[in-house]
Structure formats: C-alpha cells, structure tokens
Design a protein around this motif. Structure first.
Motif, PDB file in Angstrom:
ATOM      1  N   ARG A 172       6.826   4.232   5.079  1.00  0.00           N
ATOM      2  CA  ARG A 172       6.044   3.766   6.233  1.00  0.00           C
ATOM      3  C   ARG A 172       5.976   4.799   7.350  1.00  0.00           C
ATOM      4  O   ARG A 172       5.056   4.764   8.176  1.00  0.00           O
ATOM      5  CB  ARG A 172       6.617   2.451   6.765  1.00  0.00           C
ATOM      6  CG  ARG A 172       6.290   1.253   5.895  1.00  0.00           C
ATOM      7  CD  ARG A 172       6.748  -0.042   6.517  1.00  0.00           C
ATOM      8  NE  ARG A 172       6.094  -0.321   7.791  1.00  0.00           N
ATOM      9  CZ  ARG A 172       6.229  -1.462   8.475  1.00  0.00           C
ATOM     10  NH1 ARG A 172       6.989  -2.431   7.986  1.00  0.00           N
ATOM     11  NH2 ARG A 172       5.618  -1.629   9.628  1.00  0.00           N
ATOM     12  N   ASP A 173       6.942   5.702   7.397  1.00  0.00           N
ATOM     13  CA  ASP A 173       6.918   6.729   8.441  1.00  0.00           C
ATOM     14  C   ASP A 173       6.263   8.024   7.966  1.00  0.00           C
ATOM     15  O   ASP A 173       6.384   9.072   8.606  1.00  0.00           O
ATOM     16  CB  ASP A 173       8.331   7.015   8.955  1.00  0.00           C
ATOM     17  CG  ASP A 173       9.268   7.505   7.851  1.00  0.00           C
ATOM     18  OD1 ASP A 173       8.842   7.532   6.673  1.00  0.00           O
ATOM     19  OD2 ASP A 173      10.423   7.858   8.179  1.00  0.00           O
ATOM     20  N   GLU A 223       0.992  13.772   4.864  1.00  0.00           N
ATOM     21  CA  GLU A 223       1.736  13.358   3.676  1.00  0.00           C
ATOM     22  C   GLU A 223       0.988  12.276   2.907  1.00  0.00           C
ATOM     23  O   GLU A 223       0.971  12.271   1.676  1.00  0.00           O
ATOM     24  CB  GLU A 223       3.122  12.864   4.086  1.00  0.00           C
ATOM     25  CG  GLU A 223       4.042  13.979   4.578  1.00  0.00           C
ATOM     26  CD  GLU A 223       5.333  13.455   5.171  1.00  0.00           C
ATOM     27  OE1 GLU A 223       6.316  14.209   5.220  1.00  0.00           O
ATOM     28  OE2 GLU A 223       5.361  12.276   5.597  1.00  0.00           O
ATOM     29  N   ILE A 224       0.353  11.354   3.643  1.00  0.00           N
ATOM     30  CA  ILE A 224      -0.433  10.297   3.004  1.00  0.00           C
ATOM     31  C   ILE A 224      -1.622  10.904   2.273  1.00  0.00           C
ATOM     32  O   ILE A 224      -1.918  10.561   1.128  1.00  0.00           O
ATOM     33  CB  ILE A 224      -0.894   9.268   4.054  1.00  0.00           C
ATOM     34  CG1 ILE A 224       0.305   8.490   4.605  1.00  0.00           C
ATOM     35  CG2 ILE A 224      -1.934   8.309   3.460  1.00  0.00           C
ATOM     36  CD1 ILE A 224      -0.019   7.582   5.770  1.00  0.00           C
ATOM     37  N   LYS A 225      -2.290  11.836   2.928  1.00  0.00           N
ATOM     38  CA  LYS A 225      -3.454  12.481   2.322  1.00  0.00           C
ATOM     39  C   LYS A 225      -3.058  13.278   1.085  1.00  0.00           C
ATOM     40  O   LYS A 225      -3.725  13.232   0.045  1.00  0.00           O
ATOM     41  CB  LYS A 225      -4.123  13.400   3.337  1.00  0.00           C
ATOM     42  CG  LYS A 225      -5.361  14.119   2.815  1.00  0.00           C
ATOM     43  CD  LYS A 225      -5.968  14.978   3.913  1.00  0.00           C
ATOM     44  CE  LYS A 225      -7.204  15.714   3.419  1.00  0.00           C
ATOM     45  NZ  LYS A 225      -7.795  16.577   4.479  1.00  0.00           N
ATOM     46  N   LYS A 226      -1.944  14.013   1.184  1.00  0.00           N
ATOM     47  CA  LYS A 226      -1.489  14.834   0.061  1.00  0.00           C
ATOM     48  C   LYS A 226      -1.145  13.957  -1.141  1.00  0.00           C
ATOM     49  O   LYS A 226      -1.510  14.268  -2.289  1.00  0.00           O
ATOM     50  CB  LYS A 226      -0.274  15.652   0.486  1.00  0.00           C
ATOM     51  CG  LYS A 226       0.252  16.582  -0.595  1.00  0.00           C
ATOM     52  CD  LYS A 226       1.438  17.393  -0.078  1.00  0.00           C
ATOM     53  CE  LYS A 226       1.980  18.323  -1.157  1.00  0.00           C
ATOM     54  NZ  LYS A 226       3.137  19.126  -0.658  1.00  0.00           N
ATOM     55  N   SER A 227      -0.442  12.841  -0.887  1.00  0.00           N
ATOM     56  CA  SER A 227      -0.073  11.946  -1.976  1.00  0.00           C
ATOM     57  C   SER A 227      -1.302  11.316  -2.604  1.00  0.00           C
ATOM     58  O   SER A 227      -1.398  11.187  -3.831  1.00  0.00           O
ATOM     59  CB  SER A 227       0.865  10.861  -1.450  1.00  0.00           C
ATOM     60  OG  SER A 227       1.260   9.994  -2.503  1.00  0.00           O
ATOM     61  N   TYR A 263       0.823  -1.217   0.000  1.00  0.00           N
ATOM     62  CA  TYR A 263       0.000   0.000   0.000  1.00  0.00           C
ATOM     63  C   TYR A 263       0.854   1.262   0.000  1.00  0.00           C
ATOM     64  O   TYR A 263       0.478   2.287  -0.575  1.00  0.00           O
ATOM     65  CB  TYR A 263      -0.926   0.002   1.210  1.00  0.00           C
ATOM     66  CG  TYR A 263      -2.131  -0.892   1.057  1.00  0.00           C
ATOM     67  CD1 TYR A 263      -2.443  -1.503  -0.162  1.00  0.00           C
ATOM     68  CD2 TYR A 263      -2.986  -1.112   2.138  1.00  0.00           C
ATOM     69  CE1 TYR A 263      -3.548  -2.307  -0.293  1.00  0.00           C
ATOM     70  CE2 TYR A 263      -4.103  -1.923   2.009  1.00  0.00           C
ATOM     71  CZ  TYR A 263      -4.381  -2.520   0.796  1.00  0.00           C
ATOM     72  OH  TYR A 263      -5.477  -3.311   0.659  1.00  0.00           O
ATOM     73  N   TYR A 264       1.980   1.226   0.709  1.00  0.00           N
ATOM     74  CA  TYR A 264       2.840   2.403   0.749  1.00  0.00           C
ATOM     75  C   TYR A 264       3.408   2.692  -0.642  1.00  0.00           C
ATOM     76  O   TYR A 264       3.489   3.854  -1.060  1.00  0.00           O
ATOM     77  CB  TYR A 264       3.971   2.194   1.764  1.00  0.00           C
ATOM     78  CG  TYR A 264       3.492   2.131   3.184  1.00  0.00           C
ATOM     79  CD1 TYR A 264       3.147   3.295   3.882  1.00  0.00           C
ATOM     80  CD2 TYR A 264       3.365   0.909   3.848  1.00  0.00           C
ATOM     81  CE1 TYR A 264       2.703   3.238   5.198  1.00  0.00           C
ATOM     82  CE2 TYR A 264       2.915   0.849   5.162  1.00  0.00           C
ATOM     83  CZ  TYR A 264       2.586   2.015   5.831  1.00  0.00           C
ATOM     84  OH  TYR A 264       2.138   1.960   7.126  1.00  0.00           O
TER      85      TYR A 264
END
Length: 313
Positions: free
Chosen positions: A13-14, A19-23, A5-6
C-alpha cells in the motif's frame, strides 16, 4: 472484497507511483494475450488493467484505500451476497432495493463500474499505454557534419521483452543525418522506441550523434580542432600555406614565429550549425630529416645563424 488491487499488482500500500507503474508494466508484458502462454492471460490482463486504473489515479487510490480501511461499509459486495463480487471485475448484485447501497454509487462510478439496480455488470475498461522512449549513441565521421548522409544503422538497444525480461534488441534502421548537427545533438525517430501496451502508440528512439576523434581531429559542440603540420621556415617566416580542412581547401596566413600548439581560429568554419562553429587549426612544427650532405650543411648554417639560441634555457 474478493480481490485486493495491491495484491493483484504485487505491490504494498505504500508503493510509490513509479513502483506501481513498473510492476504493472512487468505484469502486462507477462500476461498480454498476444504473447502470453498462460491459460488465463486475457482474464489476468483485464484484472491488472482494472487494478492499475485505480492505483495509478491519486483520487481513485485514496477512495479505494478508504474502502479497504472500512470494509464493513461494503459488506454487500463479495461477502455473503449471493453471486456477489467486489473489485474482482465479476458481476455483483443485491437483494432488495438499490437504495440499500445509497452513497456508494459515485464511488463505484469512479472505478468504472456500472451501478443502479440489480444484476448490473462491472464494466472493465482496458487502457492503452505508450511505449517507453529509448536512447542510443552512434559515432560518425566528421564529414557527415559538413555534408549530411543517409545510412543504414544496426543498433543494439537495451530493452525489456514481452515477458518483462531484459534483453538487447537489434534494430537496423535507415537514418537520415542532416548536416550541421553538433556533437551530442539527438535525432528523434518517431515510433521506433519500445512497443506500446494494449494498442498504445510506440515510444520514440533518440539517437545521439558523436563524431569520431582521431589523432588529428576532435570536436567540441560545434567547434572543430584540427592539427596541421607546418615546416620550421613556414612558422618562422609567417608563410601563406594551403590546408585541406574538413571545411574544404583553404589558404591560411601563418603568424610570424608561430609555435607548436598555437591555435589559429577560422571563424564560422566549424560545423555548419544554425549557429556555425569555429575551426581551430592547431599548429605542429615538423623538423625535416637531414639525409643529404646539402641538408646537413643547411642545418650547420642554421646553427651558426642562431648561435645565441638556447633551447634548454
């Protein structure tokens, strides 16, 4: 495991939740089927939705990380199992009995997968997301504060296009500006912000009101400062004068011996907000030019009358 998923979202993973939302948002704009020209846009969009659904949820993310750290416990999925797949959104199945995978049903259930026997389908769940709110600032004449207006505004708003690229969007909107808005107050236009994703509702557009400053007028909150010219004798004698103010035509009593820069407060004559502001008249004493002999003689008489006055100390 067939797909990480990453890696799907292009983060480590960190990575932080932001950052996850932006990507995710960047990828969603790139692969959204309505705008993407990629051949596998629909499949890619579904895959990143599944990945984001997991990594944006702290509980799901923790369980997913545990699975990554202990892949041997999931070796039946996508590793040596005929037709098997892990978290790539494809079909998975086992040979033998469902009890061979006891203990993992709850985990896969939380990830949105159907489970409970052979030839079960991993169920993708497409999530929708609300668009971002946007902000703009406009300048209007002070009279709008006292009377309100409806006008067409063409705004240039920084935003991201469907491909995740920054651009300036032009919007022409009919906006009703009510009277009584103080400096810096905002109008919210529902649904006029950035477009939602996967059918999600649009964000809102917030328009901040600023009033145009002139050499005579400036605004602070709900208070208005207005510079007016007065004659020397009006200031010296404390005359009653008529002034055309933003609040309308008013009669004002000047104090005797008023000075340039002195402020007269007119209570509740500022912006008519729920809590009205004050209007401050800033006095500016203007000297008339002595153009005729009579006017020059008047200044001579004035000089004799104030012979003891020392303007330079």
């Amino acid at each position: 495991m067939a797909q990480n998923y990453y890696e799907e979202l292009g983060v480590t993973r960190d990575a932080t939740p932001d950052e996850i939302k932006k990507s995710y948002r960047k990828l969603a704009r790139k692969y959204h089927p309505d705008v993407s020209k990629e051949a596998d846009a629909e499949a890619k969009m579904q895959a990143i939705n599944v990945a984001y659904d997991t990594l944006s949820n702290p509980e799901k993310k923790t369980e997913y990380d545990q699975m990554l750290d202990h892949p041997q416990g999931f070796s039946g999925f996508g590793q040596g199992t005929p037709g098997g797949a892990g978290f790539d959104g494809g079909q998975f199945y086992q040979q033998g009995h469902a009890s061979d995978f006891s203990g993992f049903e709850d985990l896969f259930g939380r990830f949105g997968a159907g489970f409970g026997g052979s030839n079960q389908q991993y169920q993708r769940q497409t999530r929708s997301y609300r668009g971002e709110d946007q902000h703009a600032s406009i300048e209007v004449d002070l009279e709008v504060a006292y009377h309100g207006t409806t006008q067409n505004l063409t705004l240039q708003i920084p935003t991201l296009n469907a491909y995740g690229e920054p651009e300036v969007q032009r919007k022409t909107l009919q906006v009703k500006i009510p009277k009584g808005m103080k400096e810096g107050q905002q109008i919210r236009l529902n649904g006029q912000g950035q477009a939602g994703i996967n059918g999600g509702e649009n964000g809102d557009l917030y328009i901040e009101i600023q009033y145009k400053d002139t050499d005579r007028i400036h605004v602070e909150g709900v208070d208005v400062y207005y510079t007016i010219d007065v004659a020397p004798w009006e200031a010296a004698l404390g005359k009653n004068i008529e002034v055309m103010t933003p609040s309308g035509r008013l009669n004002v009593n000047l104090p005797k011996n008023a000075r340039t820069g002195q402020q007269l407060r007119l209570k509740d004559k500022g912006i008519p907000n729920k809590t009205p502001g004050n209007l401050y008249l800033v006095l500016n004493i203007v000297l008339p030019e002595a153009q005729t002999e009579q006017q020059q003689q008047a200044y001579e008489t004035l000089a004799q009358a104030f012979a003891s006055f020392k303007p330079r100390g």
